[in-house]
Scaffold this motif. Structure first.
Motif: not given
Length: 186
Positions: A144-160
């Motif tokens: 939410a803070l860094f818009r460029k981090f959204i796709i990376f965060a989604i990938i990490l959440l799916v992996f987790l």
């Protein structure tokens, strides 16, 4: 003087006859209640876990013996404790999450462990419920803070999510662990 001696002797017997129990060792007649436990590798090194009854300070309760009902990853089991130690019947084949739960008159006591298996040894690691909440929450806040981090965060959440579910931590167990932790806060 004689009354003082009688009072002193009476107080001595009353105080010496009371035994002090920790929070998790309550004596109800001949019954000892199990309120806390830890998981270790069985001493026989046969890829089985040993559940050790402990008090609130994680000191083993060696006087606890009997059969107690547990749920291990949702499967009910009767574990027979001898001198405060019980061994689960199933061997651990690979690294996995284990959710152990015991319910008695004083409440429900559950713990989540990640058991790492390397060769012929296993190493159980206790996982607090708040870690299950904090890690995804930090990823969501960073996204939410860094818009460029959204796709990376989604990938990490799916992996987790995938890693947890393939190693035995399904969504119902995840929520059960979190809710048990929240109930213990109150």
């Amino acid at each position: 003087m004689n009354n003082f001696r009688s009072i002193f002797i009476g107080l001595f017997f009353i105080l010496s006859s009371n035994q002090v129990y920790s929070q998790s060792e309550l004596s109800l007649g001949n019954e000892v209640v199990l309120n806390n436990f830890i998981v270790k590798e069985n001493l026989l090194k046969n890829n089985k876990i040993a559940i050790i009854a402990v008090d609130s300070l994680d000191k083993p309760l060696e006087n606890l013996s009997g059969t107690f009902q547990f749920s291990i990853n949702g499967f009910g089991q009767e574990l027979k404790f001898n001198n405060g130690v019980a061994v689960a019947a199933q061997a651990i084949d690979k690294s996995t999450f284990l959710y152990l739960r015991h319910e008695n008159e004083s409440g429900t006591h559950g713990k989540l462990y990640y058991v790492i298996r390397k060769g012929d040894s296993i190493n159980p690691i206790n996982i607090n419920w708040w870690v299950l909440v904090i890690v995804p929450l930090i990823l969501i806040i960073l996204a939410a803070l860094f818009r460029k981090f959204i796709i990376f965060a989604i990938i990490l959440l799916v992996f987790l999510f995938y890693y947890n579910s393939t190693n035995g931590l399904k969504l119902p167990t995840f929520f059960e662990t979190v809710f048990d932790g929240l109930k213990n806060l109150i």
